[in-house]
Design an enzyme around this catalytic site. Sequence first.
Site, PDB file in Angstrom:
ATOM      1  N   CYS A   1      32.853  46.114  25.305  1.00 27.51           N
ATOM      2  CA  CYS A   1      31.822  45.454  24.498  1.00 27.51           C
ATOM      3  C   CYS A   1      32.327  44.097  23.998  1.00 27.51           C
ATOM      4  O   CYS A   1      33.441  43.987  23.488  1.00 27.51           O
ATOM      5  CB  CYS A   1      31.443  46.339  23.321  1.00 27.51           C
ATOM      6  SG  CYS A   1      30.244  45.563  22.231  1.00 27.51           S
TER       7      CYS A   1
ATOM      8  N   HIS B   1      44.997  44.828  36.795  1.00 27.07           N
ATOM      9  CA  HIS B   1      43.778  44.003  36.699  1.00 27.07           C
ATOM     10  C   HIS B   1      42.561  44.810  36.243  1.00 27.07           C
ATOM     11  O   HIS B   1      41.431  44.394  36.466  1.00 27.07           O
ATOM     12  CB  HIS B   1      43.504  43.305  38.037  1.00 27.07           C
ATOM     13  CG  HIS B   1      44.563  42.295  38.408  1.00 27.07           C
ATOM     14  ND1 HIS B   1      44.767  41.836  39.693  1.00 27.07           N
ATOM     15  CD2 HIS B   1      45.481  41.643  37.633  1.00 27.07           C
ATOM     16  CE1 HIS B   1      45.761  40.949  39.703  1.00 27.07           C
ATOM     17  NE2 HIS B   1      46.222  40.831  38.471  1.00 27.07           N
TER      18      HIS B   1
ATOM     19  N   GLY C   1      49.863  45.453  51.127  1.00 30.78           N
ATOM     20  CA  GLY C   1      48.480  44.955  51.165  1.00 30.78           C
ATOM     21  C   GLY C   1      48.113  43.958  50.088  1.00 30.78           C
ATOM     22  O   GLY C   1      46.994  43.969  49.599  1.00 30.78           O
TER      23      GLY C   1
ATOM     24  N   SER D   1      48.270  39.647  49.180  1.00 28.64           N
ATOM     25  CA  SER D   1      48.553  38.315  49.697  1.00 28.64           C
ATOM     26  C   SER D   1      49.672  37.648  48.906  1.00 28.64           C
ATOM     27  O   SER D   1      50.135  36.567  49.280  1.00 28.64           O
ATOM     28  CB  SER D   1      47.292  37.450  49.654  1.00 28.64           C
ATOM     29  OG  SER D   1      46.767  37.407  48.336  1.00 28.64           O
TER      30      SER D   1
HETATM   31  C1  BJW Z   1      46.273  44.660  54.606  1.00 33.74           C
HETATM   32  C2  BJW Z   1      45.375  45.398  55.364  1.00 33.74           C
HETATM   33  C3  BJW Z   1      45.757  46.711  55.733  1.00 33.74           C
HETATM   34  C4  BJW Z   1      44.487  43.461  54.957  1.00 33.74           C
HETATM   35  N1  BJW Z   1      46.941  47.196  55.349  1.00 33.74           N
HETATM   36  N2  BJW Z   1      47.440  45.153  54.247  1.00 33.74           N
HETATM   37  C5  BJW Z   1      51.565  30.339  38.474  1.00 33.74           C
HETATM   38  C6  BJW Z   1      51.239  29.306  39.341  1.00 33.74           C
HETATM   39  C7  BJW Z   1      49.909  28.934  39.545  1.00 33.74           C
HETATM   40  C8  BJW Z   1      48.876  29.598  38.890  1.00 33.74           C
HETATM   41  C9  BJW Z   1      49.203  30.617  38.034  1.00 33.74           C
HETATM   42  C10 BJW Z   1      50.529  30.965  37.829  1.00 33.74           C
HETATM   43  N3  BJW Z   1      50.555  32.011  36.951  1.00 33.74           N
HETATM   44  C11 BJW Z   1      49.282  32.321  36.625  1.00 33.74           C
HETATM   45  C12 BJW Z   1      48.441  31.489  37.263  1.00 33.74           C
HETATM   46  C13 BJW Z   1      46.955  31.509  37.200  1.00 33.74           C
HETATM   47  C14 BJW Z   1      46.361  32.671  37.958  1.00 33.74           C
HETATM   48  C15 BJW Z   1      46.877  32.665  39.385  1.00 33.74           C
HETATM   49  O1  BJW Z   1      47.731  33.437  39.787  1.00 33.74           O
HETATM   50  N4  BJW Z   1      46.338  31.802  40.227  1.00 33.74           N
HETATM   51  C16 BJW Z   1      46.764  31.740  41.625  1.00 33.74           C
HETATM   52  C17 BJW Z   1      45.550  31.977  42.523  1.00 33.74           C
HETATM   53  C18 BJW Z   1      47.500  30.483  41.889  1.00 33.74           C
HETATM   54  N5  BJW Z   1      46.646  33.950  37.281  1.00 33.74           N
HETATM   55  C19 BJW Z   1      45.942  34.356  36.223  1.00 33.74           C
HETATM   56  O2  BJW Z   1      45.052  33.660  35.749  1.00 33.74           O
HETATM   57  C20 BJW Z   1      46.299  35.706  35.633  1.00 33.74           C
HETATM   58  N6  BJW Z   1      46.444  35.601  34.251  1.00 33.74           N
HETATM   59  C21 BJW Z   1      47.475  34.931  33.686  1.00 33.74           C
HETATM   60  O3  BJW Z   1      48.359  34.459  34.338  1.00 33.74           O
HETATM   61  O4  BJW Z   1      47.414  34.863  32.333  1.00 33.74           O
HETATM   62  C22 BJW Z   1      48.350  34.040  31.652  1.00 33.74           C
HETATM   63  C23 BJW Z   1      47.902  33.879  30.239  1.00 33.74           C
HETATM   64  C24 BJW Z   1      48.855  33.847  29.241  1.00 33.74           C
HETATM   65  C25 BJW Z   1      48.454  33.675  27.917  1.00 33.74           C
HETATM   66  C26 BJW Z   1      47.114  33.578  27.618  1.00 33.74           C
HETATM   67  C27 BJW Z   1      46.150  33.625  28.602  1.00 33.74           C
HETATM   68  C28 BJW Z   1      46.548  33.777  29.927  1.00 33.74           C
HETATM   69  C29 BJW Z   1      45.136  36.681  35.848  1.00 33.74           C
HETATM   70  C30 BJW Z   1      44.925  37.023  37.271  1.00 33.74           C
HETATM   71  C31 BJW Z   1      43.712  37.952  37.401  1.00 33.74           C
HETATM   72  C32 BJW Z   1      43.345  38.232  38.849  1.00 33.74           C
HETATM   73  N7  BJW Z   1      42.077  38.864  38.900  1.00 33.74           N
HETATM   74  C33 BJW Z   1      41.514  39.250  40.173  1.00 33.74           C
HETATM   75  C34 BJW Z   1      40.075  39.749  39.955  1.00 33.74           C
HETATM   76  C35 BJW Z   1      40.090  41.152  39.300  1.00 33.74           C
HETATM   77  C36 BJW Z   1      38.712  41.666  39.031  1.00 33.74           C
HETATM   78  C37 BJW Z   1      37.912  41.914  40.280  1.00 33.74           C
HETATM   79  O5  BJW Z   1      38.312  42.730  41.138  1.00 33.74           O
HETATM   80  O6  BJW Z   1      36.872  41.285  40.435  1.00 33.74           O
HETATM   81  O7  BJW Z   1      42.318  40.258  40.788  1.00 33.74           O
HETATM   82  S1  BJW Z   1      41.585  37.934  41.379  1.00 33.74           S
HETATM   83  C38 BJW Z   1      41.872  38.991  42.784  1.00 33.74           C
HETATM   84  O8  BJW Z   1      43.160  38.659  43.366  1.00 33.74           O
HETATM   85  C39 BJW Z   1      42.012  40.412  42.196  1.00 33.74           C
HETATM   86  C40 BJW Z   1      43.189  40.930  42.973  1.00 33.74           C
HETATM   87  O9  BJW Z   1      43.783  42.017  42.280  1.00 33.74           O
HETATM   88  C41 BJW Z   1      44.075  39.726  43.101  1.00 33.74           C
HETATM   89  C42 BJW Z   1      45.095  39.826  44.185  1.00 33.74           C
HETATM   90  O10 BJW Z   1      44.499  39.900  45.434  1.00 33.74           O
HETATM   91  P1  BJW Z   1      45.115  40.882  46.543  1.00 33.74           P
HETATM   92  O11 BJW Z   1      45.018  42.266  46.082  1.00 33.74           O
HETATM   93  O12 BJW Z   1      46.454  40.402  46.931  1.00 33.74           O
HETATM   94  O13 BJW Z   1      44.031  40.731  47.722  1.00 33.74           O
HETATM   95  P2  BJW Z   1      43.930  39.611  48.867  1.00 33.74           P
HETATM   96  O14 BJW Z   1      42.572  39.714  49.442  1.00 33.74           O
HETATM   97  O15 BJW Z   1      44.354  38.284  48.380  1.00 33.74           O
HETATM   98  O16 BJW Z   1      45.002  40.057  49.956  1.00 33.74           O
HETATM   99  C43 BJW Z   1      44.849  41.221  50.724  1.00 33.74           C
HETATM  100  C44 BJW Z   1      46.074  41.383  51.611  1.00 33.74           C
HETATM  101  O17 BJW Z   1      45.963  42.614  52.298  1.00 33.74           O
HETATM  102  C45 BJW Z   1      46.232  40.275  52.666  1.00 33.74           C
HETATM  103  O18 BJW Z   1      47.569  39.800  52.623  1.00 33.74           O
HETATM  104  C46 BJW Z   1      45.956  41.010  53.987  1.00 33.74           C
HETATM  105  O19 BJW Z   1      46.726  40.496  55.070  1.00 33.74           O
HETATM  106  C47 BJW Z   1      46.352  42.413  53.650  1.00 33.74           C
HETATM  107  N8  BJW Z   1      45.710  43.482  54.438  1.00 33.74           N
HETATM  108  N9  BJW Z   1      44.261  44.680  55.653  1.00 33.74           N
HETATM  109  C48 BJW Z   1      47.777  46.421  54.652  1.00 33.74           C
HETATM  110  N10 BJW Z   1      44.914  47.537  56.511  1.00 33.74           N
HETATM  111 ZN    ZN Z   2      29.988  47.430  20.798  1.00 31.16          ZN
END
Ligand code: BJW
Ligand code: ZN
Length: 237
Positions: A123, A115, A183, A185
């Site tokens: 740019c 990500h 870590g 979700s």
């Molecule tokens: C601990 C802890 C401790 C706490 N020890 N653990 C299929 C079905 C439905 C929808 C889609 C699908 N396929 C794609 C989609 C759309 C979408 C998507 O997935 N939506 C869902 C929400 C349903 N996906 C996309 O849009 C992706 N792109 C794509 O699919 O492109 C296709 C395409 C093709 C052709 C042309 C164009 C497009 C892109 C996804 C981008 C995600 N971006 C983000 C933001 C990044 C920038 C930023 O940081 O601001 O990425 S969203 C956010 O979520 C971030 C994270 O990397 C990502 C995942 O979150 P993560 O890391 O799992 O965090 P949390 O908070 O959710 O969970 C934390 C966990 O830690 C919890 O479980 C806690 O319990 C645990 N924990 N303490 C261990 N001490």
């Molecule tokens: Zn430029």
Amino acid sequence: MENARQWLAAARSVAVLTGAGISAESESPTFRGPNGLWRNNKPEQLATPEAFARDPHMVWEWYDWRRSVHAGKEPNAGHHALAALERGKSEFLLITQNVDSLHERAGSRAVVHLHGSVWRVRCLECGREEANEQVPLVPLPPRCECGGMQRPAVVWFGEQLPQRELQAAVNAARQVEAFLVVGTSSLVYPAAALPRVALESGARVIEVNPEATDLTPHAHAYLKGFAGEILPALLSQ
Ligand code: BJW
Ligand code: ZN
């Protein structure tokens, strides 16, 4: 724990998928959950190209704040345990969804960022990407040397993941003997599909998380707890 420990110790090839939870013990907020980054913000208001097009200044203010939060953080025992695991394996890949650089700062070398990174900007005019570690950013939004406005080099909802990184992650999931998921979700795709690929390819899949996820019923081992506590115990030889 004992089975998972043996699988990881015996595996010649290992891949790890991390999410925001591994940085939680470095006092970095996760995205979802009670104190999550999005508790007061809708993701679609901030983490989308449409939001940025509508109000780049507001989106940049959020990232400028995120950068200031990340800037003061140190890797924790979980990051260090994964860096040590890499040193003991001939084939290893750390796949992270995180946009911080705490894995690299802990000494991990084979890291793919699915990500992007908050420490890089791109740019909108000429497409040039560069490192930028200035905190706070002045001016905001930052400008490229060509004069164009820059955006954070991260992947927003609806945007494609970097293809080379995604391909490397899928290849690793297909090939490794053990796949460790820490870590995350397991809600955001396509990253959330990687453990399924590993399962279908015959890898042992081990999950570390204080909360159960959609992956939990399918994992060979679910280790309930904090990464900073579980990983050092799991990976000590
Ligand atoms: C601990 C802890 C401790 C706490 N020890 N653990 C299929 C079905 C439905 C929808 C889609 C699908 N396929 C794609 C989609 C759309 C979408 C998507 O997935 N939506 C869902 C929400 C349903 N996906 C996309 O849009 C992706 N792109 C794509 O699919 O492109 C296709 C395409 C093709 C052709 C042309 C164009 C497009 C892109 C996804 C981008 C995600 N971006 C983000 C933001 C990044 C920038 C930023 O940081 O601001 O990425 S969203 C956010 O979520 C971030 C994270 O990397 C990502 C995942 O979150 P993560 O890391 O799992 O965090 P949390 O908070 O959710 O969970 C934390 C966990 O830690 C919890 O479980 C806690 O319990 C645990 N924990 N303490 C261990 N001490
Ligand atoms: Zn430029």
